[in-house]
Design a protein around this motif. Structure first.
Motif, mmCIF file in Angstrom:
data_model
loop_
_atom_site.group_PDB
_atom_site.id
_atom_site.type_symbol
_atom_site.label_atom_id
_atom_site.label_comp_id
_atom_site.label_asym_id
_atom_site.label_seq_id
_atom_site.Cartn_x
_atom_site.Cartn_y
_atom_site.Cartn_z
ATOM 1 N N HIS A 1 0.809 -1.228 0.000
ATOM 2 C CA HIS A 1 0.000 0.000 0.000
ATOM 3 C C HIS A 1 0.840 1.275 0.000
ATOM 4 O O HIS A 1 0.311 2.346 -0.269
ATOM 5 C CB HIS A 1 -0.974 0.001 1.180
ATOM 6 C CG HIS A 1 -2.206 -0.787 0.870
ATOM 7 N ND1 HIS A 1 -3.405 -0.201 0.504
ATOM 8 C CD2 HIS A 1 -2.412 -2.117 0.821
ATOM 9 C CE1 HIS A 1 -4.301 -1.141 0.268
ATOM 10 N NE2 HIS A 1 -3.724 -2.332 0.456
ATOM 11 N N PHE B 1 -0.455 -9.062 -7.065
ATOM 12 C CA PHE B 1 -1.879 -9.093 -6.703
ATOM 13 C C PHE B 1 -2.414 -7.671 -6.825
ATOM 14 O O PHE B 1 -2.252 -6.844 -5.938
ATOM 15 C CB PHE B 1 -2.046 -9.618 -5.264
ATOM 16 C CG PHE B 1 -3.458 -9.930 -4.879
ATOM 17 C CD1 PHE B 1 -4.109 -11.056 -5.383
ATOM 18 C CD2 PHE B 1 -4.171 -9.101 -4.014
ATOM 19 C CE1 PHE B 1 -5.415 -11.351 -5.038
ATOM 20 C CE2 PHE B 1 -5.484 -9.388 -3.656
ATOM 21 C CZ PHE B 1 -6.101 -10.512 -4.170
ATOM 22 N N VAL C 1 -6.314 -17.279 3.242
ATOM 23 C CA VAL C 1 -7.378 -16.302 3.004
ATOM 24 C C VAL C 1 -8.743 -16.991 3.028
ATOM 25 O O VAL C 1 -8.856 -18.203 2.833
ATOM 26 C CB VAL C 1 -7.205 -15.568 1.645
ATOM 27 C CG1 VAL C 1 -5.969 -14.694 1.659
ATOM 28 C CG2 VAL C 1 -7.155 -16.542 0.480
ATOM 29 N N MET D 1 -7.420 -20.868 2.065
ATOM 30 C CA MET D 1 -6.458 -21.192 1.005
ATOM 31 C C MET D 1 -5.122 -20.502 1.285
ATOM 32 O O MET D 1 -5.080 -19.320 1.630
ATOM 33 C CB MET D 1 -7.025 -20.715 -0.333
ATOM 34 C CG MET D 1 -6.175 -21.068 -1.526
ATOM 35 S SD MET D 1 -6.950 -20.527 -3.056
ATOM 36 C CE MET D 1 -6.833 -18.758 -2.927
ATOM 37 N N VAL E 1 -1.854 -18.579 0.397
ATOM 38 C CA VAL E 1 -1.448 -17.692 -0.696
ATOM 39 C C VAL E 1 -0.026 -17.157 -0.507
ATOM 40 O O VAL E 1 0.440 -16.312 -1.261
ATOM 41 C CB VAL E 1 -2.432 -16.506 -0.889
ATOM 42 C CG1 VAL E 1 -3.804 -17.012 -1.293
ATOM 43 C CG2 VAL E 1 -2.506 -15.627 0.355
ATOM 44 N N GLU F 1 -6.388 -11.928 7.242
ATOM 45 C CA GLU F 1 -7.177 -13.036 7.809
ATOM 46 C C GLU F 1 -6.303 -13.978 8.632
ATOM 47 O O GLU F 1 -6.808 -14.844 9.334
ATOM 48 C CB GLU F 1 -7.793 -13.876 6.676
ATOM 49 C CG GLU F 1 -8.754 -13.140 5.750
ATOM 50 C CD GLU F 1 -8.040 -12.459 4.590
ATOM 51 O OE1 GLU F 1 -6.865 -12.044 4.741
ATOM 52 O OE2 GLU F 1 -8.673 -12.326 3.537
HETATM 53 P P1 5GP Z 1 -3.696 -5.512 1.369
HETATM 54 O O1 5GP Z 1 -4.536 -4.832 0.303
HETATM 55 O O2 5GP Z 1 -3.826 -4.788 2.678
HETATM 56 O O3 5GP Z 1 -2.273 -5.673 0.931
HETATM 57 O O4 5GP Z 1 -4.263 -6.968 1.561
HETATM 58 C C1 5GP Z 1 -5.586 -7.112 2.061
HETATM 59 C C2 5GP Z 1 -6.210 -8.445 1.727
HETATM 60 O O5 5GP Z 1 -6.097 -8.720 0.321
HETATM 61 C C3 5GP Z 1 -5.599 -9.643 2.402
HETATM 62 O O6 5GP Z 1 -6.017 -9.770 3.739
HETATM 63 C C4 5GP Z 1 -6.120 -10.752 1.493
HETATM 64 O O7 5GP Z 1 -7.487 -11.034 1.773
HETATM 65 C C5 5GP Z 1 -6.065 -10.110 0.109
HETATM 66 N N1 5GP Z 1 -4.835 -10.500 -0.580
HETATM 67 C C6 5GP Z 1 -3.636 -9.864 -0.574
HETATM 68 N N2 5GP Z 1 -2.730 -10.513 -1.332
HETATM 69 C C7 5GP Z 1 -3.359 -11.616 -1.819
HETATM 70 C C8 5GP Z 1 -2.943 -12.693 -2.676
HETATM 71 O O8 5GP Z 1 -1.798 -12.794 -3.140
HETATM 72 N N3 5GP Z 1 -3.907 -13.620 -2.965
HETATM 73 C C9 5GP Z 1 -5.177 -13.557 -2.472
HETATM 74 N N4 5GP Z 1 -6.064 -14.514 -2.808
HETATM 75 N N5 5GP Z 1 -5.584 -12.570 -1.660
HETATM 76 C C10 5GP Z 1 -4.698 -11.598 -1.343
#
Ligand code: 5GP
Ligand code: MN
Ligand code: MN
Length: 294
Positions: free
Chosen positions: A105, A174, A214, A219, A221, A246
């Motif tokens: 972020h 991501f 997550v 799952m 990740v 999570e």
């Molecule tokens: P942030 O936006 O604060 O970096 O991540 C927030 C949420 O985005 C995480 O708690 C998770 O639910 C989801 N997230 C972040 N990176 C990944 C990823 O590589 N794969 C998946 N499936 N979800 C992700």
């Protein structure tokens, strides 16, 4: 290692297989209570991550200690005003040393994103991150100056009381956020910059198999090559991170302790407790050494 793991794009299957073969043990660890007194001869690290501008609204008070650690996502967009506010808050904390890494972020901390912003400013080309125009370029070049109340690490190491820490912000692709890298060889190359002999490793994102699941089906990740690098080459005593809101928690494989210290939960409530590490201080060691870039 030169090659990334065959399951680099499938952490779920990697973890399933390794757990079945008993090659990836994972036990829950009971955290040290926040009011526990520090023992003589130990350096206390207080770990937090993923405060997302909610540092003043944390449900639990940040306990005192020798070193505060923040593993990234202290803002939502990496805007100057957000970073300044976080830096002001850091000054209110009692810890002698504060070590911070960026998360995905902190968009403006990623040189590649800033180059894109500069280019679009110069020639009017499309820029995904329009809001970054509020950040003056000269400040972007010098985040350590804005983050004046802490030691900022990216692909860098520092020694505190004789204990070696290394920090980096790389995380699996991501959504195109900061420090995103493709799983496989590109991410492995990032992990290869981390030296052996580190005591406490700080990354923003988790390794596969340890506090990295997550919703809705738990799952995995986390990154498979990070797990391999940690367990087979770097061998730190602690690996501290956040990113997956999570998956807050503390586990061990019997050699390395894994701590996901995200403060916000899956609903973005800043309700999780900071996590304490009491690390034995090597005899005669005191103070913070220079930052060594890798
Ligand atoms: P942030 O936006 O604060 O970096 O991540 C927030 C949420 O985005 C995480 O708690 C998770 O639910 C989801 N997230 C972040 N990176 C990944 C990823 O590589 N794969 C998946 N499936 N979800 C992700
Ligand atoms: Mn986050
Ligand atoms: Mn994140």
């Amino acid at each position: 290692m030169d090659y990334s793991h065959v399951f680099h794009n499938d952490p779920e299957t990697f973890v399933e297989k390794m757990r079945r073969d008993d090659k990836l043990p994972c036990e829950k660890v009971e955290p040290i209570p926040l009011d526990a007194p520090k023992k003589e001869g130990y350096t206390r690290f207080v770990c937090i991550s993923d405060t997302h501008n909610l540092h003043r609204q944390m449900r639990h008070r940040v306990p005192d200690g020798d070193v505060l650690i923040h593993c990234g996502d202290f803002t939502d967009l990496g805007k100057l005003e957000e970073v300044e506010d976080f830096n002001d808050w850091l000054s209110t904390l009692p810890h002698k040393h504060k070590i911070v890494i960026a998360g995905n972020h902190e968009l403006s901390f990623d040189e590649r994103i800033m180059a894109n912003v500069r280019k679009s400013k110069a020639d009017g080309s499309y820029c995904r991150f329009k809001f970054l125009h509020v950040i003056p370029e000269d400040i972007c070049k010098d985040w350590p100056k804005v983050l004046s109340n802490c030691t900022f690490l990216h692909d860098a190491e520092v020694t505190v009381n004789g204990i070696r820490l290394h920090g980096c912000s790389w995380n699996p692709e991501f959504g195109g956020w900061a420090f995103n890298e493709r799983r496989g060889q590109p991410l492995l190359q990032c992990w290869n910059k981390i030296p052996e002999g580190i005591d406490i490793l700080l990354t923003h994102s988790p390794p596969a198999g340890y506090n990295d699941t997550v919703d809705p089906h738990d799952m995995c990740v986390g990154d498979v090559d990070l797990t391999n690098a940690v367990q087979q080459r770097i061998k730190p005593k602690y690996h501290v991170y956040g990113h997956i809101h999570e998956a807050y928690g503390y586990t061990t494989d019997g050699k390395c302790n894994y701590i996901n210290c995200t403060i916000v939960d899956r609903r973005h409530n800043p309700c999780n407790k900071p996590v304490i590490i009491d690390f034995p201080t090597p005899e005669g060691a005191e103070g913070m050494g220079p930052i060594i870039q890798h």
